[in-house]
Motif scaffolding. Structure first.
Motif, short mmCIF file in Angstrom:
data_model
loop_
_atom_site.label_atom_id
_atom_site.label_comp_id
_atom_site.label_asym_id
_atom_site.label_seq_id
_atom_site.Cartn_x
_atom_site.Cartn_y
_atom_site.Cartn_z
N TYR A 1 42.60 17.49 48.20
CA TYR A 1 41.25 16.94 48.36
C TYR A 1 41.22 15.42 48.52
O TYR A 1 40.18 14.81 48.38
CB TYR A 1 40.33 17.35 47.19
CG TYR A 1 39.93 18.80 47.25
CD1 TYR A 1 38.79 19.20 47.94
CD2 TYR A 1 40.69 19.78 46.62
CE1 TYR A 1 38.41 20.53 48.00
CE2 TYR A 1 40.32 21.11 46.68
CZ TYR A 1 39.19 21.48 47.37
OH TYR A 1 38.82 22.80 47.44
N VAL B 1 34.76 22.93 53.74
CA VAL B 1 34.37 22.48 52.41
C VAL B 1 32.87 22.18 52.38
O VAL B 1 32.17 22.56 51.45
CB VAL B 1 35.17 21.22 51.98
CG1 VAL B 1 34.68 20.68 50.65
CG2 VAL B 1 36.66 21.54 51.93
N LYS B 2 32.39 21.53 53.43
CA LYS B 2 30.98 21.16 53.51
C LYS B 2 30.53 21.32 54.96
O LYS B 2 31.22 20.90 55.88
CB LYS B 2 30.83 19.69 53.09
CG LYS B 2 29.48 19.32 52.62
CD LYS B 2 29.58 19.00 51.13
CE LYS B 2 28.33 18.42 50.60
NZ LYS B 2 27.98 19.00 49.34
N GLU B 3 29.37 21.91 55.14
CA GLU B 3 28.85 22.10 56.49
C GLU B 3 27.54 21.34 56.66
O GLU B 3 26.89 20.97 55.68
CB GLU B 3 28.62 23.58 56.78
CG GLU B 3 27.53 24.20 55.95
CD GLU B 3 27.35 25.68 56.25
OE1 GLU B 3 26.40 26.00 56.99
OE2 GLU B 3 28.15 26.47 55.74
N ASN B 4 27.16 21.14 57.90
CA ASN B 4 25.88 20.52 58.22
C ASN B 4 24.85 21.63 58.33
O ASN B 4 24.92 22.44 59.26
CB ASN B 4 25.98 19.75 59.53
CG ASN B 4 24.73 18.99 59.87
OD1 ASN B 4 23.65 19.31 59.39
ND2 ASN B 4 24.86 17.98 60.71
N PRO C 1 31.00 21.84 60.86
CA PRO C 1 31.73 21.24 59.74
C PRO C 1 31.39 19.77 59.52
O PRO C 1 31.16 19.03 60.47
CB PRO C 1 33.20 21.41 60.14
CG PRO C 1 33.20 21.59 61.61
CD PRO C 1 31.86 22.14 61.99
N LEU C 2 31.34 19.36 58.26
CA LEU C 2 31.22 17.95 57.86
C LEU C 2 32.48 17.51 57.14
O LEU C 2 32.94 16.38 57.28
CB LEU C 2 30.02 17.73 56.94
CG LEU C 2 28.65 17.65 57.58
CD1 LEU C 2 27.58 17.49 56.51
CD2 LEU C 2 28.59 16.50 58.56
N VAL C 3 33.04 18.43 56.32
CA VAL C 3 34.27 18.16 55.57
C VAL C 3 35.12 19.43 55.62
O VAL C 3 34.62 20.52 55.36
CB VAL C 3 33.97 17.81 54.09
CG1 VAL C 3 35.26 17.51 53.34
CG2 VAL C 3 33.02 16.62 53.99
N ALA D 1 27.65 13.14 52.79
CA ALA D 1 28.37 14.33 52.31
C ALA D 1 29.84 14.03 52.02
O ALA D 1 30.50 14.78 51.32
CB ALA D 1 28.26 15.45 53.33
N TRP D 2 30.36 12.91 52.56
CA TRP D 2 31.76 12.55 52.32
C TRP D 2 31.96 11.85 50.98
O TRP D 2 33.07 11.82 50.46
CB TRP D 2 32.27 11.63 53.42
CG TRP D 2 32.30 12.19 54.80
CD1 TRP D 2 31.96 13.44 55.21
CD2 TRP D 2 32.68 11.48 55.97
NE1 TRP D 2 32.10 13.56 56.57
CE2 TRP D 2 32.54 12.37 57.06
CE3 TRP D 2 33.11 10.19 56.22
CZ2 TRP D 2 32.84 12.02 58.37
CZ3 TRP D 2 33.42 9.84 57.52
CH2 TRP D 2 33.27 10.74 58.58
#
Length: 167
Positions: free
Chosen positions: A11, A34-37, A52-54, A157-158
């Motif tokens: 991570y 891990v994280k989406e928009n 995807p964002l992450v 989100a980061w």
């Protein structure tokens, strides 16, 4: 399409890539989302996928040196592609704050972006001697600052994945 933060298996932040590249890593099962928009989707003819964002890689990538390499382009990037004396964005070159002829080294804290006109005007003098104050003192950028500049900003989100690091 936006930028996506790529995390190592542990991570830790690795780099930033395009949403297309991130989708390929996800599709090939080399990474996990891990994280989406929530406001955007990647659509094909038959299906919609989360934007995807992450993403996090499944395999750990060993990076022996996680600093920013000293290079002409990275100095320009750090300085926002503008002369540190007058602010011009044309005919850019590098300037040694303490000239090399006077013992100045090529380092993050002694190199700045300068237009050819200011570099020539400053010549073999320090900024103080030339009466040309720097707009910003040169510094060694952190990896996270470099990521931010490379991607054009840090997405909210980061932030949990960049925690505790200078932004």
């Amino acid at each position: 399409m936006g930028k996506v933060l790529i995390l190592n298996q542990d991570y830790s932040a690795l780099t930033v890539c395009s949403a297309q590249k991130a989708f390929i890593l996800l599709y090939l099962q080399k990474a996990e989302l891990v994280k989406e928009n929530p406001r955007q989707k990647l659509c094909t003819v038959n299906q919609a996928y989360p934007m995807p964002l992450v993403i996090r890689l499944h395999r750990y990538v060993n990076i022996p040196y996680k600093g920013v390499m000293l290079s002409r382009q990275n100095i320009f990037r750090r300085d926002g592609y503008s002369c540190q004396y007058c602010g011009s964005k044309h005919d850019l070159t590098l300037d040694h704050v303490l000239p090399r002829s006077r013992g100045g080294k090529s380092s993050w804290t002694n190199l700045v972006t300068a237009c050819k006109r200011c570099n020539s005007k400053k010549g073999d003098l320090t900024p103080e001697e030339a009466g040309m104050p720097l707009r910003r003192r040169p510094y060694r950028p952190s990896f996270v600052v470099f990521l931010r500049n490379l991607s054009g900003g840090v997405v909210d989100a980061w932030m949990p994945f960049l925690g505790g690091q200078e932004v």
